[in-house]
Design an enzyme around this catalytic site. Structure first.
Site, mmCIF file in Angstrom:
data_model
loop_
_atom_site.group_PDB
_atom_site.id
_atom_site.type_symbol
_atom_site.label_atom_id
_atom_site.label_comp_id
_atom_site.label_asym_id
_atom_site.label_seq_id
_atom_site.Cartn_x
_atom_site.Cartn_y
_atom_site.Cartn_z
ATOM 1 N N ASP A 1 3.128 -4.608 -8.058
ATOM 2 C CA ASP A 1 3.856 -4.652 -6.793
ATOM 3 C C ASP A 1 3.061 -4.098 -5.619
ATOM 4 O O ASP A 1 3.632 -3.643 -4.632
ATOM 5 C CB ASP A 1 5.171 -3.867 -6.931
ATOM 6 C CG ASP A 1 4.966 -2.483 -7.537
ATOM 7 O OD1 ASP A 1 3.856 -1.931 -7.394
ATOM 8 O OD2 ASP A 1 5.906 -1.956 -8.152
ATOM 9 N N GLU B 1 3.830 -8.157 -15.164
ATOM 10 C CA GLU B 1 4.789 -7.096 -14.882
ATOM 11 C C GLU B 1 5.829 -7.576 -13.863
ATOM 12 O O GLU B 1 6.100 -6.950 -12.844
ATOM 13 C CB GLU B 1 4.092 -5.832 -14.382
ATOM 14 C CG GLU B 1 4.950 -4.571 -14.494
ATOM 15 C CD GLU B 1 4.212 -3.320 -14.072
ATOM 16 O OE1 GLU B 1 3.615 -2.675 -14.955
ATOM 17 O OE2 GLU B 1 4.214 -2.993 -12.873
ATOM 18 N N GLU C 1 6.842 -1.320 -2.312
ATOM 19 C CA GLU C 1 6.655 -1.988 -3.591
ATOM 20 C C GLU C 1 7.842 -2.859 -3.998
ATOM 21 O O GLU C 1 7.665 -3.954 -4.554
ATOM 22 C CB GLU C 1 6.360 -0.950 -4.680
ATOM 23 C CG GLU C 1 4.998 -0.281 -4.562
ATOM 24 C CD GLU C 1 4.997 0.930 -3.652
ATOM 25 O OE1 GLU C 1 3.961 1.619 -3.585
ATOM 26 O OE2 GLU C 1 6.024 1.196 -2.982
ATOM 27 N N HIS D 1 2.054 10.148 -5.272
ATOM 28 C CA HIS D 1 1.369 9.339 -4.262
ATOM 29 C C HIS D 1 2.312 8.454 -3.452
ATOM 30 O O HIS D 1 1.883 7.806 -2.505
ATOM 31 C CB HIS D 1 0.334 8.432 -4.927
ATOM 32 C CG HIS D 1 0.943 7.331 -5.739
ATOM 33 N ND1 HIS D 1 1.487 7.548 -6.987
ATOM 34 C CD2 HIS D 1 1.126 6.005 -5.476
ATOM 35 C CE1 HIS D 1 1.958 6.407 -7.463
ATOM 36 N NE2 HIS D 1 1.747 5.463 -6.570
ATOM 37 N N ARG E 1 4.721 6.604 -0.922
ATOM 38 C CA ARG E 1 4.874 6.704 0.517
ATOM 39 C C ARG E 1 6.198 7.330 0.922
ATOM 40 O O ARG E 1 6.285 8.018 1.936
ATOM 41 C CB ARG E 1 4.753 5.312 1.163
ATOM 42 C CG ARG E 1 3.367 4.711 1.076
ATOM 43 C CD ARG E 1 3.344 3.281 1.588
ATOM 44 N NE ARG E 1 2.029 2.682 1.442
ATOM 45 C CZ ARG E 1 1.083 2.707 2.371
ATOM 46 N NH1 ARG E 1 1.310 3.320 3.511
ATOM 47 N NH2 ARG E 1 -0.083 2.137 2.158
ATOM 48 N N HIS F 1 -4.093 12.893 -5.299
ATOM 49 C CA HIS F 1 -4.431 11.566 -4.781
ATOM 50 C C HIS F 1 -5.320 11.701 -3.549
ATOM 51 O O HIS F 1 -5.206 12.659 -2.776
ATOM 52 C CB HIS F 1 -3.141 10.823 -4.427
ATOM 53 C CG HIS F 1 -3.304 9.345 -4.287
ATOM 54 N ND1 HIS F 1 -3.789 8.752 -3.143
ATOM 55 C CD2 HIS F 1 -3.034 8.325 -5.140
ATOM 56 C CE1 HIS F 1 -3.810 7.431 -3.293
ATOM 57 N NE2 HIS F 1 -3.369 7.157 -4.504
#
Length: 424
Positions: A132, A154, A168, A259, A261, A292
């Site tokens: 994604d 996936e 995503e 990580h 957003r 990250h």
């Protein structure tokens, strides 16, 4: 066995592909040479994509009549390169699009332009994207514009909340209607796709290719006898943490990643608050945090946590080492989807730093618990695990797959290839 450097694309192979590309545009070429291997382009830009595509690339390399072409966007440069190296893969084409602080519109536009140029030059029979990411979405859109069939590895994962995870959830919901092949990891994912009107003949339940990769890595670790010292030296883990936690039995420690957003800003501040509270409540507890590379993650974490003696911050670990660390940690605290899938095979509990997950199978199986970024909830669930009130999962039961997803995908593509050439 892992692919060795001898399996990397050679100059001869590149020249052969260039010649085939020219010849395939000649009248009658396909009629006389229908058995010529057909190219399938893979697009990857992040470490999870590289990990989850690696054994699919290998399976196609071993399938007669199919020739994989690996194209990377380098959406995440260093972390993706690490993962490819573990599996002995080198890209055929590298768009090298990573830029500091670039916006999503800039990244999307750059990938769309770069991928479109590659597709016009390579003219693959099919395009495969995974998951994604922005690379997956823009790669699928470019293939759609070029009229090239798309395979989505996936497919069908959903929260049905466009804000979580963002972007995503939007990316994967936009990819699946465009895809000719929707490879769903679980039967629940298949039901999601059917409910959205995706035809049943475009969906196959394969398991998750990430489990294929994990099991391969575990085999390699057992064969090589990886030690705590080796892992610590490669990852930059201090000797004191190695001896107190990685090598010591009975001393609990938490492996942390983050990580997403949606956690930028206040979310990461709350995660840091929770970690500091845990070290106060559990004087013997250690915390290892591979941070990250995104500055919006790294800066608040380093500011809040870097001075604590039992919290160790390190750069992102290579995939080989990270799997070892997962297998030896007491608890995994993460917002990663891949770790939610991998942890059951390692017998490790996962506390998910998100408000929702597109992987509810783990919640139902008891391998994962949603804690969000609430410090009270995080502290409560860690206490339940460390005190033994919540049991650790059974390492023999993983709801996300059996390690054969890549071969199922290769078999389906091979069957379609034969049908295309009139061979069945």
């Amino acid at each position: 066995m892992f692919p060795s450097s001898s399996s990397w694309p050679s100059e001869r192979r590149r020249s052969r592909r260039t010649l085939l590309r020219i010849c395939q545009n000649l009248p009658g070429f396909r009629c006389f040479f229908h058995a010529t291997p057909i190219r399938i382009a893979f697009f990857a830009g992040t470490r999870p994509e590289a990990v989850k595509m690696a054994l699919v690339v290998e399976a196609l390399q071993q399938t007669e009549g199919l020739e994989p072409v690996l194209v990377v966007t380098a959406q995440h440069r260093e972390m993706m390169d690490q993962a490819l190296g573990v599996f002995g893969l080198r890209p055929d084409r590298d768009l090298n699009l990573m830029r500091p602080y670039q916006t999503l519109p800039d990244l999307t536009a750059g990938i769309l332009r770069g991928v479109s140029a590659v597709l016009q030059e390579e003219r693959p029979w099919a395009v495969l994207v995974q998951g994604d990411t922005t690379t997956a979405f823009a790669g699928a859109l470019a293939a759609f514009y070029e009229g090239i069939p798309i395979g989505h590895v996936e497919a069908g994962l959903r929260t049905y909340d466009l804000a979580a995870p963002w972007p995503e959830e939007g990316n994967r919901r936009l990819i699946d209607p465009l895809a000719r092949w929707c490879w769903a990891p679980t039967s629940r994912n298949r039901e999601n796709l059917l409910g959205e009107g995706i035809p049943a003949d475009r969906i196959a339940v394969t398991g998750n290719t990430g489990i294929d990769a994990l099991l391969r890595i575990r085999e390699r670790q057992r064969a090589e006898g990886m030690s705590a010292r080796t892992v610590a030296e490669r990852c930059g883990i201090p000797t004191s943490f190695r001896t107190d936690y990685l090598e010591a039995s009975g001393r609990p420690w938490i492996l942390v990643t983050g990580h997403r957003r949606e956690s930028f800003g206040e979310g990461f501040e709350r995660i840091c608050t929770a970690l500091l509270r845990l070290t106060e409540e559990w004087p013997e507890l250690g915390i290892l945090y591979p941070v990250h590379l995104n500055p919006r993650v790294r800066e608040p974490v380093e500011l809040r946590l870097s001075e604590h003696p039992r919290i160790v911050l390190i750069p992102p670990a290579g995939y080989l080492d990270f799997v070892w660390l997962m297998g030896h940690a007491t608890v995994l605290l993460t917002d990663s989807g891949g770790i939610q899938e991998e942890a059951p095979s390692l017998g490790k509990p996962v506390l998910v730093l998100r408000a929702s997950t597109e992987r509810p199978e783990g919640l139902e199986a008891g391998t994962a618990v949603l804690v969000g970024t609430n410090p009270d909830r995080i502290s409560r669930e860690v206490e339940a695990l460390l005190s033994g009130r919540r049991a650790h999962p059974d390492a023999n039961a993983n709801p996300y797959g059996d390690g054969r997803a890549a071969e199922r995908i290769a078999a389906e593509l091979s069957a379609h290839r034969k049908g295309r050439n009139g061979e069945r």
